[in-house]
Design a protein around this motif. Structure first.
Motif, PDB file in Angstrom:
ATOM      1  N   ARG A 287       0.861  -1.187   0.000  1.00  0.00           N
ATOM      2  CA  ARG A 287       0.000   0.000   0.000  1.00  0.00           C
ATOM      3  C   ARG A 287       0.889   1.226   0.000  1.00  0.00           C
ATOM      4  O   ARG A 287       1.767   1.361   0.847  1.00  0.00           O
ATOM      5  CB  ARG A 287      -0.905   0.025   1.204  1.00  0.00           C
ATOM      6  N   ALA A 288       0.630   2.130  -0.958  1.00  0.00           N
ATOM      7  CA  ALA A 288       1.410   3.364  -1.030  1.00  0.00           C
ATOM      8  C   ALA A 288       0.472   4.499  -1.433  1.00  0.00           C
ATOM      9  O   ALA A 288      -0.484   4.310  -2.183  1.00  0.00           O
ATOM     10  CB  ALA A 288       2.524   3.218  -2.045  1.00  0.00           C
ATOM     11  N   GLU A 289       0.768   5.662  -0.906  1.00  0.00           N
ATOM     12  CA  GLU A 289      -0.008   6.850  -1.270  1.00  0.00           C
ATOM     13  C   GLU A 289       0.833   7.688  -2.222  1.00  0.00           C
ATOM     14  O   GLU A 289       2.010   7.864  -2.040  1.00  0.00           O
ATOM     15  CB  GLU A 289      -0.346   7.665  -0.024  1.00  0.00           C
ATOM     16  N   CYS A 290       0.136   8.211  -3.216  1.00  0.00           N
ATOM     17  CA  CYS A 290       0.835   9.054  -4.184  1.00  0.00           C
ATOM     18  C   CYS A 290       0.437  10.496  -4.023  1.00  0.00           C
ATOM     19  O   CYS A 290      -0.592  10.854  -3.623  1.00  0.00           O
ATOM     20  CB  CYS A 290       0.539   8.604  -5.608  1.00  0.00           C
TER      21      CYS A 290
END
Length: 96
Positions: free
Chosen positions: A93-96
């Motif tokens: 999970r990564a936020e951009c």
């Protein structure tokens, strides 16, 4: 009768150990050159020749190299702990 074990050439063994040490050491070649230049400025010009400007520059440079090394080691420790705690099946999970 046993056949003798093949020994690796000394250079191969040395280069393997050097590569392992380089992977564990957080400084690059440029960082080592900067640390060496700061050490030279501090020891030779600052202390031996009593140049106060280069004394201060050498001390500040060495402090910055030490601080950068500690920050890199701390960040690597945090990443290692986070990777160890994650489960193999969890999606990334990564936020951009």
């Amino acid at each position: 009768m046993r056949s003798p074990r093949k020994r690796r050439p000394v250079w191969t063994t040395f280069s393997d150990r050097l590569r392992r040490a380089r992977d564990l050491f957080p400084l690059s070649a440029a960082g080592l050159v900067a640390a060496g230049a700061c050490l030279l400025a501090y020891l030779y010009y600052g202390r031996e020749r009593l140049d106060h400007i280069l004394l201060a520059a050498g001390v500040i440079g060495l402090a910055l190299v030490a601080l950068a090394t500690l920050v890199v080691l701390f960040a690597a420790l945090l990443v290692w702990r986070a990777a160890r705690r994650s489960r193999p099946g969890d999606p990334l999970r990564a936020e951009c």
